[in-house]
Structures are given as C-alpha cells and as structure tokens.
Write an enzyme that holds these catalytic residues in place. Structure first.
Site, PDB file in Angstrom:
ATOM      1  N   ARG A 108      26.915  46.068  30.425  1.00 18.36           N
ATOM      2  CA  ARG A 108      28.113  45.745  29.860  1.00 18.36           C
ATOM      3  C   ARG A 108      27.921  45.038  28.907  1.00 18.36           C
ATOM      4  O   ARG A 108      27.067  43.888  28.862  1.00 18.36           O
ATOM      5  CB  ARG A 108      29.241  45.170  30.817  1.00 18.36           C
ATOM      6  CG  ARG A 108      30.355  44.571  30.505  1.00 18.36           C
ATOM      7  CD  ARG A 108      31.525  44.287  31.416  1.00 18.36           C
ATOM      8  NE  ARG A 108      31.697  45.259  32.374  1.00 18.36           N
ATOM      9  CZ  ARG A 108      31.938  44.799  33.737  1.00 18.36           C
ATOM     10  NH1 ARG A 108      31.995  43.689  34.070  1.00 18.36           N
ATOM     11  NH2 ARG A 108      32.110  45.753  34.478  1.00 18.36           N
ATOM     12  N   LYS A 113      34.057  35.288  39.467  1.00 12.80           N
ATOM     13  CA  LYS A 113      34.355  35.791  38.216  1.00 12.80           C
ATOM     14  C   LYS A 113      35.443  34.980  37.575  1.00 12.80           C
ATOM     15  O   LYS A 113      36.567  34.711  38.174  1.00 12.80           O
ATOM     16  CB  LYS A 113      34.297  37.208  38.166  1.00 12.80           C
ATOM     17  CG  LYS A 113      35.553  37.851  38.834  1.00 12.80           C
ATOM     18  CD  LYS A 113      35.386  39.457  38.814  1.00 12.80           C
ATOM     19  CE  LYS A 113      36.431  40.100  39.672  1.00 12.80           C
ATOM     20  NZ  LYS A 113      36.337  41.407  39.762  1.00 12.80           N
ATOM     21  N   LYS A 137      38.005  35.293  33.880  1.00 14.04           N
ATOM     22  CA  LYS A 137      38.527  36.069  32.797  1.00 14.04           C
ATOM     23  C   LYS A 137      39.682  35.439  32.075  1.00 14.04           C
ATOM     24  O   LYS A 137      40.483  34.892  32.631  1.00 14.04           O
ATOM     25  CB  LYS A 137      39.209  37.556  33.555  1.00 14.04           C
ATOM     26  CG  LYS A 137      38.183  38.408  34.123  1.00 14.04           C
ATOM     27  CD  LYS A 137      38.560  39.643  34.642  1.00 14.04           C
ATOM     28  CE  LYS A 137      37.542  40.365  35.465  1.00 14.04           C
ATOM     29  NZ  LYS A 137      38.093  41.545  36.110  1.00 14.04           N
ATOM     30  N   CYS A 175      39.613  53.328  36.022  1.00 14.67           N
ATOM     31  CA  CYS A 175      38.453  52.571  36.304  1.00 14.67           C
ATOM     32  C   CYS A 175      37.386  53.463  36.214  1.00 14.67           C
ATOM     33  O   CYS A 175      37.702  54.817  36.408  1.00 14.67           O
ATOM     34  CB  CYS A 175      38.247  51.727  37.210  1.00 14.67           C
ATOM     35  SG  CYS A 175      38.176  52.463  38.854  1.00 14.67           S
ATOM     36  N   CYS A 212      30.049  53.952  40.732  1.00 15.80           N
ATOM     37  CA  CYS A 212      30.256  52.479  41.112  1.00 15.80           C
ATOM     38  C   CYS A 212      30.118  52.314  42.684  1.00 15.80           C
ATOM     39  O   CYS A 212      30.777  53.140  43.580  1.00 15.80           O
ATOM     40  CB  CYS A 212      31.904  52.251  40.980  1.00 15.80           C
ATOM     41  SG  CYS A 212      32.310  50.804  41.633  1.00 15.80           S
ATOM     42  N   CYS A 252      39.092  51.664  44.175  1.00 16.72           N
ATOM     43  CA  CYS A 252      38.976  50.584  45.242  1.00 16.72           C
ATOM     44  C   CYS A 252      40.246  49.440  44.845  1.00 16.72           C
ATOM     45  O   CYS A 252      40.475  49.531  43.763  1.00 16.72           O
ATOM     46  CB  CYS A 252      37.658  50.039  45.202  1.00 16.72           C
ATOM     47  SG  CYS A 252      37.375  48.833  44.098  1.00 16.72           S
ATOM     48  N   CYS A 269      40.210  46.972  38.715  1.00 19.90           N
ATOM     49  CA  CYS A 269      39.813  46.737  37.448  1.00 19.90           C
ATOM     50  C   CYS A 269      40.591  47.305  36.542  1.00 19.90           C
ATOM     51  O   CYS A 269      40.541  46.920  35.032  1.00 19.90           O
ATOM     52  CB  CYS A 269      38.377  47.647  37.391  1.00 19.90           C
ATOM     53  SG  CYS A 269      37.117  46.559  38.252  1.00 19.90           S
TER      54      CYS A 269
END
Length: 585
Positions: free
Chosen positions: A74, A219, A221, A441, A447, A486, A490
C-alpha cells in the site's frame, strides 16, 4: 513496559527494535515465499501484507506445495494527490512487479497486489524514488491521511491538502527501520523521503517521540472533510477535521471529531461499528497539535490487552467523551471551542467536467471498485497512462475509489478529451446512480480475512438489482451500496443505505438504514442471505420505496420509517433490535 497480559502484538512490537524484527533475514531466505509470523505483523507498519492466492490454495496443498505467497503493498498518498510522473511510475511498478493492475483504495491510496518476495525490496525502493513511501500505510499507527479532493471546493483544496500533508508528516513513525530495510541501492546511499517529526520534551524516546516503543494499540485513521461534501465519511474514522468556511474561500478552523470506526467481529457484541463524536473546534494553527494530542491519549489509554477492543472508539466508550476531551486539552495546553455549524449533503463524488475559479478543468471519472486495469473492451490502464504522459496538472484519488484528472489547463483540455474518447473513458460515469454509489473491498482471492467475495461479485449483483431499478423508475436515484468480504468493514458498509458483509462463501449479512450523508449507522435486516437470493430479498423493499417514499426521502430513511429496521442510535445499539424478517425466497 511489561507485556504480561498484553495481546501478542504488543510482545512483537516490544521485541522488534522499532519495527526491524528479522525482516531482512526473511527477505534473504529464498527457500520460502513467506516471512515469519512475527515479521508479517511488523511489515504492516511498512505498508505490506503477506497474502496468498486462495483460488489455488487447495490445488497446491494436494501437490504438497506451500501456498502461492505474494504481498500487497500500500502506497501512502496524503490527500490522494499524485503528479503525472508519479502516476506513470505507479503504472510501471504495477506491470513490472505486481499483477498488472493498480488498485485505488477507499482511503485515497494506491495498492499493488501479487508482488512476490524477491520483488518486494526493489518495488519499495522504486516507490521511494517516485517520492512516495509505504511507511505507516498499515500497522498500529496513523495511516494515510485523507482529504476532500473535489474541485467544487477548489478554492480551499490547497489548504486542506496542506493540512493532510502536515498531519501525515508529523504523525509518521520516526524509526530508521524503514530506510534500513528498504531504501538501499546497493552502494550504501539512501534517499529519505519521509519526514522526521521534531522531538517532544516530555517523551523520553528519541527513536519514536510521539509513539514510543509500542506505537498505538491498533490502527488509527484521519480524514479532513469540506462541507457540504462528506466524501471522506468523516464519522467512520478515528480522527476527523471538518473545515469551517467563511464565505467560499477561507477556512477559519475545524470541528474535530473522534472515535469513529467500522470494524467488528461476527458473533461478538462487544465489538461494533461506531460513529465519531464531536470533540470541539480549533483554529488552523492548532490543528496538528490537536491531532497529536488525540494520538497520544489513545497511545496511553487504549486497550492493549484485548486487540478486538483496542481502537479509539472503544477508548472513548470507556472514558466518555468529556474525560477524553479533558485529556486532549491537558496535552494541548488550551481548551477547544464549541463546534461550529455546518451541513453535509452527500458522501459521493461529483462526476464529469468541472471548471474551477481559476479557469482550469477537472474530470471526475467512475472507476468500478477502484480497479485500474486493461481489458480488450476497456483499456483503462493504458488510457490513463497516455493521459499522464501529456497531463500538466495532477491526479486525485477519491475516497470512493474514483479518479479526478485535475487541474487541466484550457490548452490541454481538447487533447485529454480526445484520449478519453479514444479509450472509452469519456462516458465512464454513464451508469445507474446505484452503481456510481457502490464500493467494495478487495476480498478474495488475496485477502486472508475474507469470508466471501466482494469486488469480484458486487458489479454482478448491482447488475441484478438494476433491473428492478429500471422497472421502478429509480435508475437515476442515488442509493449507497457497499460490500465487504468480512466484518472489518474496509468499504465502510455499516454507514451505507444497503450494506453487505460476508459471513461465508456465497452468504452475506444484509444491513439497511445507513444515512445517505454517512451520518447514521445501519441495522442488520437479514443474516446469511445467499447470493442468489439477494435480489429477491431486496426487490419488494425497493418497489415499496418507489411507490411510497416522500418527496426527497432517501432510501435509508425510508427503510426506517417503513419499519423494515429500527434506527441505530449509537454503536452500542448496533446489534440490538434485530427482528428476523419473514422472507419469501
């Protein structure tokens, strides 16, 4: 810090020597296409996920071969802005080192898929040479900072892009591991494009002055929105800045939001999506300091014991927004003002041509699920490369996985229009409003978390639903529809009007009632719906909407008013009030 009782990831970070681990040794091991499990966690901080092709996993197992390992890289792109030269380099790297396609993500970044281990170091070094980096694109740190890219607000775009870059730079990890591992041309010369934040007096950690040795619990954001557009989905993120304008060309400050997040775990009601709370208002010169303070409060108060409850949203649930604000203001040394008034109108993109206040032109095109690749009928990658070779402005990745060819001078407009026509891109947005407001996603086959298809399946599903829209006269009525393979969310499905979340191969939880402006969470309507039954389940609701909606009523609002689902008032209520519907399928 003792890691006794902490999650396994905390121990990995503690022993990593500031994200170094044994990554270099793993890269040198040609006996496997994989890295060690601990290093797979550490490489996320470097913008890399190890994956394998799940479509052929069983076949390789039968042949007693290890999985077909590859890596996703990424690229961090603050504000989603790329020069034409950078676009050309991303195109080249995709073809030479990856699977030949560029992925535009839901958070304004580039992704490469299918990079094998032996090409990892070369790929990242070449990304660095293009003046991008992958540091902090993943991992327990502040990730790619998003901002509104739309030239409808072109007078202030420069200001919000500058803030996005400042926040990205300031909250970047300072560790030298990234450059030690990836940026080396063999001669010992290293070109560093990432920014070193200044040392902070009250943190005794020169290696990581903001994050410390253990970084964040999970994480983080950050996004910047410019009303009336909520294209970045401000309420779905840990930290948000809502630009408050005086007139149409001066930002007087920002409303700060904190505690949004989409991820949850199936079957665990202690995990849930959550919308961000308002924290207060700050002036432009205070914005970076406030952001750092929010990060530091989360660093010190986030849950390091239970990783599924480690995001900022759970910290705020536990502390309460007032206590959290007190901690932020203590670090800032000043009090935040009360939030200012603003209004959002939508969270989509504005397609087609726009002329800005300086006389330049911008073309926003639809890129389905952000996948830029060539087919015989639609050579999108080649067409955009041809445009990049003559373009003098920039490219802007949107939060909805689309692309703006921006700052086209009047003298170049005809040339670019000709290429758009030649490569079948001129009518990219001549689609149903549902498709234009769709997002998925990556999911299968790469993934490792995916339970069901997403980007490979959503276009097909939208085509099925479009037949109902045509029949009911709703082709041009915007309805947001999103799908993830899932529950991590995302593609931000829990704030869309129609959301699908994978439960198992070919089965999805169906959520309804999200806000059209991204201002309300959805509610589960039907669990584990089979893919071949989705149209049948949705059709009567869509027909009811077409016949009985009020003037200007959005689909998500209607599903609540008509009683299909109950409204979700807050994240804690997300799993409540589900009533098993009677479905005729």
């Amino acid at each position: 810090m003792s890691t006794l009782g902490k999650s396994a990831n905390e121990g990995i970070k503690d022993a990593s020597e500031y994200l170094r681990g044994t990554i270099l040794d793993g890269l040198a091991d040609s006996a496997t296409g994989s890295l060690s499990k601990d290093d797979q966690q550490l490489t996320k901080f470097h913008g890399i996920y190890q994956q394998d092709d799940r479509d052929i996993r069983k076949e390789r197992r039968k042949k007693k071969l290890e999985p077909a390992y590859s890596f996703m890289i990424r690229v961090r792109v603050p504000g989603g802005v790329s020069t034409p030269e950078q676009w050309i380099e991303m195109d080249r790297i995709a073809q030479e080192h990856a699977n030949g396609a560029l992925k535009l993500t839901t958070r304004q970044a580039f992704q490469f898929h299918g990079v094998i281990k032996s090409n990892l170091k070369k790929s990242i070094a070449e990304i660095n040479e293009a003046l991008f980096d992958t540091l902090a694109a993943c991992g327990d740190v502040n990730r790619n900072v998003m901002c509104n890219p739309n030239p409808m607000q072109s007078k202030v775009h420069g200001d919000v892009l500058e803030l996005a870059t400042q926040i990205s730079d300031h909250l970047s990890p300072r560790t030298g591991a990234y450059h030690d591992i990836w940026i080396d041309d063999g001669s010992g010369e290293k070109v560093k494009v990432t920014y070193d934040p200044p040392l902070i007096d009250d943190i005794a950690d020169p290696e990581e002055p903001i994050y410390g040795k253990h970084y964040l619990p999970r994480k983080f954001k950050t996004v910047i929105a410019v009303p009336p557009s909520n294209d970045v989905d401000i309420y779905a993120h840990d930290l948000g800045y809502i630009a408050i304008l005086e007139g149409d060309d001066k930002i007087v400050g920002y409303n700060i939001t904190v505690g949004g997040g989409m991820g949850m775990t199936h079957g665990n009601e202690e995990t849930f999506p959550r919308l961000a709370d308002g924290l207060g208002f700050c002036t432009p010169d205070q914005a970076v300091k406030v952001g750092e303070a929010v990060v530091r409060v989360q660093r010190d108060h986030g849950n390091r014991d239970v990783r599924t409850n480690a995001r900022l949203k759970y910290t705020i649930e536990r502390l309460g927004i007032n206590k959290f604000r007190e901690e932020v203001e203590k670090l800032c040394g000043f009090e935040l003002e009360k939030p200012r008034d603003f209004e959002f109108e939508d969270n989509g993109d504005r397609y087609g041509w726009i002329e800005d206040h300086e006389g330049n032109f911008h073309y926003t095109m639809f890129v389905e699920n952000g996948r830029v690749y060539d087919t015989e009928e639609y050579p999108l990658l080649t067409g955009l490369r041809e445009i990049a070779e003559i373009h003098e402005g920039d490219f802007r990745l949107t939060a909805n996985q689309n692309l703006i060819i921006a700052n086209i001078s009047p003298g170049k407009k005809a040339e670019i229009e000709k290429l758009l026509e030649e490569y079948n891109m001129v009518d990219s947005y001549e689609r149903s409003a549902l498709r234009l407001n769709s997002m998925a996603c990556v999911s299968l086959p790469t993934c490792g978390l995916a339970l069901a298809e997403s980007q490979r399946y959503l276009p097909e599903l939208v085509s099925e639903i479009e037949s109902v829209l045509e029949d009911t006269g709703l082709r041009h009525d915007a309805i947001t529809i999103r799908m993830t393979g899932c529950p991590n969310g995302c593609a931000r499905p829990y704030i869309s009007e129609i959301g699908f979340v994978g439960r198992a191969p070919g089965k999805y939880n169906l959520y309804l009632g999200g806000g059209f402006h991204g201002e309300r969470l959805s509610k589960l309507y039907a669990p584990s719906v089979k893919s071949d039954e989705i149209k049948t389940v949705l059709e009567p609701i869509i027909r009811d909407y077409a016949e009985n909606r009020k003037d200007g009523e959005h689909f998500g609002d209607f599903t609540i008013r008509a009683g299909y689902i109950k409204v979700t008032e807050n994240g804690r209520d997300f799993h409540k009030d589900f009533v098993e519907p009677t479905l005729s399928v």
